[in-house]
Design an enzyme around this catalytic site. Structure first.
Site, short mmCIF file in Angstrom:
data_model
loop_
_atom_site.label_atom_id
_atom_site.label_comp_id
_atom_site.label_asym_id
_atom_site.label_seq_id
_atom_site.Cartn_x
_atom_site.Cartn_y
_atom_site.Cartn_z
N ASP A 19 0.81 -1.22 0.00
CA ASP A 19 0.00 0.00 0.00
C ASP A 19 0.84 1.27 0.00
O ASP A 19 0.42 2.29 -0.53
CB ASP A 19 -0.95 0.00 1.19
N TYR A 103 -8.97 0.70 0.99
CA TYR A 103 -8.63 0.95 2.40
C TYR A 103 -8.25 2.40 2.66
O TYR A 103 -7.76 3.08 1.75
CB TYR A 103 -7.44 0.10 2.82
#
Ligand SMILES: [Cu+2]
Length: 369
Positions: A19, A103
């Site tokens: 990420d 997310y």
């Protein structure tokens, strides 16, 4: 950060988000809003990053600074006089929020009056899901809604600490353990004694916690001792235990997430060794990151060291994580050990109603009319 998923069906066997590496924390930084992302008196800072063609790109309100109340820092009541003194914990928070597809990560440096520096991660947003037929279940995922499957996954982060404490570059990573004293007539006749021992880590490598020994790692300044007790000055690393990467060693997950198998790595400083998962994570097959650098077996005692702290979540999704996930909070803290000759937490005026202006709710006011 690596997020390896446990779904064994191709092509999901390759599902492993980096990420902060693939997507870029800066480019995904939110434009923070007054009164929403943090409360109270807030200062905002813009960020400046490079766009896809290398031109400067302003990210407005990418970072906020604010203070927040975090309960009591300390309290004591004198039992003879019944007078109490207390100081509330005020945290100074530097916060940035990134949206990585589904997310959100809320990333914050938090400083308090006791000299603690913490790095807090809140994982929230929406689970990455796939459709699933009614009545079907799989051993590596949770059905979180009608026909919706959320696969098990790990969130494993690596925090790079390049210490310069009191201007010192030469430091050691030390391991402190607490152990029972042997039962001896002269030194421990009743069998209750125990001691703590510190030992320096001598060579670069990956190391783990051990709760049975209360093993704690510290970054110790080689040349400084506390003038009162003569003990070495250090920062203690408070890191929660995490489950290392579960993927097998020959899997692409394991080869790519170089850092995700030990709580602590220590290396000797080298230029351009900045990212635990290697320089390029996007679609790579095998990284050159901290696992390889630490395998040089460099001497790391009283040297210019870099400490890599791994922490994270094992995420077995719950029904209650869908549709939006209440934040899971993980935090690494650096605590002062024998640094000062006076406790910094006592250098504050006591908290009082005069300054805090709380509102009293009388029980009668809560009764239904
Ligand atoms: Cu998750």
């Amino acid at each position: 950060m690596s997020v390896p998923y446990g779904d064994t069906r191709p092509p999901f066997h390759k599902k492993q988000a980096f990420d902060l590496g693939d997507t870029g924390a800066g480019i995904m930084a939110n434009d923070l809003k007054l009164g929403c992302d943090c409360l109270g008196a807030i200062a905002y800072f813009d960020g400046l990053i490079a766009d896809e063609e290398g031109r400067p790109l302003k990210k407005s309100n990418a970072v906020c600074i604010h203070e927040q109340d975090a309960g009591l820092l300390w309290k004591h009541t004198n039992y003879r006089t019944q007078r109490a003194a207390l100081v509330r914990k005020r945290e100074l928070v530097l916060q940035s929020i990134i949206t990585v597809s589904n997310y959100e990560y809320i990333l914050a440096f938090i400083l308090d009056q006791a000299g603690e520096l913490a790095y807090e991660v809140r994982a929230t947003g929406i689970l990455s899901t796939q459709p699933i037929d009614p009545g079907v279940s799989v051993p590596w995922g949770t059905v979180v809604y009608d026909d919706v499957l959320a696969a098990y996954h790990q969130h494993i982060l690596s925090l790079r600490i390049d210490p310069e404490m009191d201007g010192e570059h030469r430091n050691s990573l030390v391991c402190e353990e607490t152990a029972s004293m042997p039962l001896r007539t002269e030194t421990n006749p009743y069998g209750n004694g125990y001691i703590s021992q510190r030992q320096a880590v001598k060579t670069s490598g990956g190391y783990d916690l051990d709760s049975k020994k209360n093993r704690v790692y510290m970054i110790e300044i080689s040349s400084k001792v506390n003038p009162v007790n003569g003990l070495k000055t250090a920062y203690k690393i408070h890191v929660p235990a995490f489950q290392p990467l579960l993927a097998q060693e020959n899997s692409s997950h394991y080869k790519r997430a170089d850092f995700a198998n030990h709580s602590i790595y220590v290396t000797r400083f080298r230029e351009n060794e900045l990212f635990a998962g290697g320089q390029y994570t996007n679609q790579n097959k095998q990284t050159t990151g901290v696992r390889k650098w630490s395998a040089r077996k460099d001497s790391v005692q009283d040297e210019d060291i870099v400490v890599w702290v791994q922490f994270g979540l094992q995420h077995v999704p719950r029904f209650e994580d869908f549709r939006v996930m209440p934040a899971e909070i993980i935090k690494v803290a650096l605590k002062l050990v024998n640094f000062f000759t006076k406790n910094p937490a006592t250098d504050f005026p006591p908290s009082s109603q005069k300054s805090n202006q709380s509102t009293l709710i009388r029980p009668s006011a809560c009764k239904q009319s």
